[in-house]
Write a protein that holds these residues in place. Sequence first.
Motif, PDB file in Angstrom:
ATOM      1  N   LEU A  98     -32.185  34.241 102.421  1.00 46.45           N
ATOM      2  CA  LEU A  98     -31.028  33.518 102.947  1.00 46.45           C
ATOM      3  C   LEU A  98     -30.426  34.330 104.088  1.00 46.45           C
ATOM      4  O   LEU A  98     -30.749  35.503 104.268  1.00 46.45           O
ATOM      5  CB  LEU A  98     -29.961  33.334 101.862  1.00 46.45           C
ATOM      6  N   ALA A 102     -24.526  33.893 104.086  1.00 49.33           N
ATOM      7  CA  ALA A 102     -24.575  32.601 103.399  1.00 49.33           C
ATOM      8  C   ALA A 102     -23.242  32.312 102.716  1.00 49.33           C
ATOM      9  O   ALA A 102     -22.698  33.159 102.010  1.00 49.33           O
ATOM     10  CB  ALA A 102     -25.698  32.595 102.367  1.00 49.33           C
ATOM     11  N   ARG A 108     -21.892  27.998 109.717  1.00 50.98           N
ATOM     12  CA  ARG A 108     -22.856  27.412 108.773  1.00 50.98           C
ATOM     13  C   ARG A 108     -22.670  25.904 108.688  1.00 50.98           C
ATOM     14  O   ARG A 108     -21.563  25.377 108.808  1.00 50.98           O
ATOM     15  CB  ARG A 108     -22.687  28.031 107.387  1.00 50.98           C
ATOM     16  N   THR A 112     -25.711  27.613 101.400  1.00 50.57           N
ATOM     17  CA  THR A 112     -27.061  27.529 100.842  1.00 50.57           C
ATOM     18  C   THR A 112     -27.164  28.082  99.423  1.00 50.57           C
ATOM     19  O   THR A 112     -28.177  27.883  98.761  1.00 50.57           O
ATOM     20  CB  THR A 112     -28.053  28.301 101.729  1.00 50.57           C
ATOM     21  N   ALA A 116     -30.112  27.625  96.631  1.00 56.59           N
ATOM     22  CA  ALA A 116     -30.902  28.845  96.432  1.00 56.59           C
ATOM     23  C   ALA A 116     -30.984  29.216  94.957  1.00 56.59           C
ATOM     24  O   ALA A 116     -32.044  29.606  94.460  1.00 56.59           O
ATOM     25  CB  ALA A 116     -30.295  29.993  97.236  1.00 56.59           C
ATOM     26  N   LEU A 140     -34.504  29.782 103.335  1.00 64.18           N
ATOM     27  CA  LEU A 140     -33.539  28.687 103.326  1.00 64.18           C
ATOM     28  C   LEU A 140     -32.443  29.051 104.307  1.00 64.18           C
ATOM     29  O   LEU A 140     -31.681  29.996 104.089  1.00 64.18           O
ATOM     30  CB  LEU A 140     -32.978  28.481 101.914  1.00 64.18           C
ATOM     31  N   ASP A 141     -32.357  28.300 105.384  1.00 65.10           N
ATOM     32  CA  ASP A 141     -31.456  28.598 106.500  1.00 65.10           C
ATOM     33  C   ASP A 141     -30.352  27.553 106.557  1.00 65.10           C
ATOM     34  O   ASP A 141     -30.631  26.356 106.658  1.00 65.10           O
ATOM     35  CB  ASP A 141     -32.280  28.611 107.799  1.00 65.10           C
ATOM     36  N   GLY A 142     -29.107  27.992 106.496  1.00 63.03           N
ATOM     37  CA  GLY A 142     -27.980  27.073 106.515  1.00 63.03           C
ATOM     38  C   GLY A 142     -27.365  26.866 107.881  1.00 63.03           C
ATOM     39  O   GLY A 142     -26.263  26.317 107.984  1.00 63.03           O
ATOM     40  N   ALA A 159     -31.130  23.797 107.834  1.00 66.08           N
ATOM     41  CA  ALA A 159     -30.152  22.707 107.829  1.00 66.08           C
ATOM     42  C   ALA A 159     -29.943  22.150 109.231  1.00 66.08           C
ATOM     43  O   ALA A 159     -29.938  22.879 110.218  1.00 66.08           O
ATOM     44  CB  ALA A 159     -28.829  23.218 107.275  1.00 66.08           C
ATOM     45  N   LEU A 168     -32.567  18.723 105.767  1.00 65.86           N
ATOM     46  CA  LEU A 168     -33.288  19.992 105.788  1.00 65.86           C
ATOM     47  C   LEU A 168     -34.600  19.784 106.533  1.00 65.86           C
ATOM     48  O   LEU A 168     -35.493  19.076 106.062  1.00 65.86           O
ATOM     49  CB  LEU A 168     -33.575  20.491 104.374  1.00 65.86           C
ATOM     50  N   LEU A 186     -30.631  16.561 102.355  1.00 63.35           N
ATOM     51  CA  LEU A 186     -30.303  17.797 101.650  1.00 63.35           C
ATOM     52  C   LEU A 186     -30.546  17.682 100.150  1.00 63.35           C
ATOM     53  O   LEU A 186     -31.108  18.590  99.531  1.00 63.35           O
ATOM     54  CB  LEU A 186     -28.835  18.169 101.916  1.00 63.35           C
TER      55      LEU A 186
END
Length: 437
Positions: A98, A102, A108, A112, A116, A140-142, A159, A168, A186
Motif C-alpha cells: 500500500l 494509506a 487519496r 485502501t 487491504a 493496491l494503490d488509492g 483507484a 479499480l 470498487l
Amino acid sequence: MSTAIRPSACPGLLRIVPALDGGICRIKLAGGAISATQALAVAEAAQAYAGGVIEATNRANLQIRGIGAEHQALIAKLLAAGLGPTSAAGDDVRNLMLSPSAGIDPLRLLDTRPLAGQILETLQSHPRFHELSAKFAVQLDGGEALAMLEHHHDLWLAALERDGQLLLAFGLAGCPVDKPVAAVPLEQGHELLVAVLELFLEQALPEQTRMRHLLAQMPVSDFVALLDQRLSRPLLNIDGWQRPAAAEGLHLGTYPQSDSGRVYVGAVTPLGRLDPDVLKGVAQLAQRYGDASLRFTPWQSLLLPFIALADAPAVTAQLSQLGLLCSPGQALAHLIACTGSNGCGKALAETKGDAVRLAALLQRHGRCLDVHLSACSRSCAAAHVAAATLLAVAPGRYDVYFRDAAQPGFGTLHARNLSIEAAEAVLEARPRSHLDD
C-alpha cells in the motif's frame, strides 16, 4: 500453527534463512504499518536473540539479521507481539503493498486499508493461495500523492474516479504507471483479486511462478478473456486512463495529512539499517507525539503519523539525534545498498561501507543523487531501477550504469571497473537533468 512451512529461499517470520552474518527473519507488515508496542518487541528480539541489526526493506517490511541458536525464542516473541500470520502456510503470501500514507493522504481517492485487510485475510486463509510463490506480490494503490509506482507486481490495482463512481483499474506483471488491462467497480475489487489468483494457479505451469512467466507464453488477451468469464459483472474498458504521477520525495520531511492540523514526519534509515536502540527511540516518539504507530516505506524510510504541526520540529530533531536522515540535503538519504560481502556469500563488494564513502564524496560536492550500489546482479536492495547503479565486479570496484528506458536491467553501461572515487567523478560529470530525478 501446525501447518507445514514449505521450503523457500526467501526468509519469513517462521522460516529463518542462513546468511554469512547469521539467520535472517523477515517480518511482513500489513501496509508497512506497525504499532509502537510491536516495534519495541522487534527491537528487543533483535537485541536478545540476534546480532542487533534490523533492516527496513524495499517492500516496507522489516528484517532481523544475525540470528543465532535461539531462533525459536525470537519467533515466539514476534508471534506474541501479533506480528505473524494467521496460519503458518499463509506467511509467504502476505505480499501486499500500500502507500505509506494509506488512509491519511490528502490526495487519496479512497482509504485502501479496509480492502487491504480483506485481501490479506483471504491470502492467508485460502489454502490454494498458499501455493503462490513467496515472491508473488500485489499492489493496491488509492491514488495517494505518496506512492511507489515503479515496483513491479504480479497484480496491481489502482483507484480512479469516472462519472462519479470509484473504480479499480488493474494490470498484470507491471506497475500502476503502465497501461491498465481494464477496471472493475470498487466493490468488485476483492472478487477480481480472487479470480486473478485462481486463474493464474490454474493456468501456470510449475516453473511459471510469477505472472510475467505465464504471460510470456499466454497472451494477455487470452488471460483477460478467461478472467471476464469468472466475474459476476463484465470488465470495464478504461482506454486512455493513466495513473497520475506520484509526488517526489514525500517520504522525507513533514507533510500535511487529510486530518486537519495533523502531519506525518518522514525520515530515512541510513542504507536501510536500524539498530534496536534507534527503533526503540522511534517507537517512544510515536507514543509521545503521535498515535503510537509507525509506517515503513518502500524507500527504506519510516513515517510517524498523526503528529501535531507544532510538534513536528521537535520530532524531526529527535529523529535526527537518533541517527536517522531527516533532510533531502543529506546525500546518504538518496543512496541504496544491499547487505554486501559482510553478510552475503554472493556479494562481490562491501557495498554498505562503499556507499558511506560515496555519500561523503557526493556531499562534499553538493550533490544528492539517487544511486544504487549492488554487490551482484540480483539487485536485492532495489525493486526498481535507480537513476544510477553501481554494480560490483570486485571488492571496491564497480561498473556504472545509467537508467535508460530503452535498455533492460540497470540501463546503459557507462564505465567499467571503477573505484568509488572514480565512480563518483563519473556521477559528478553526468548532467543534473539525467540524475536528479
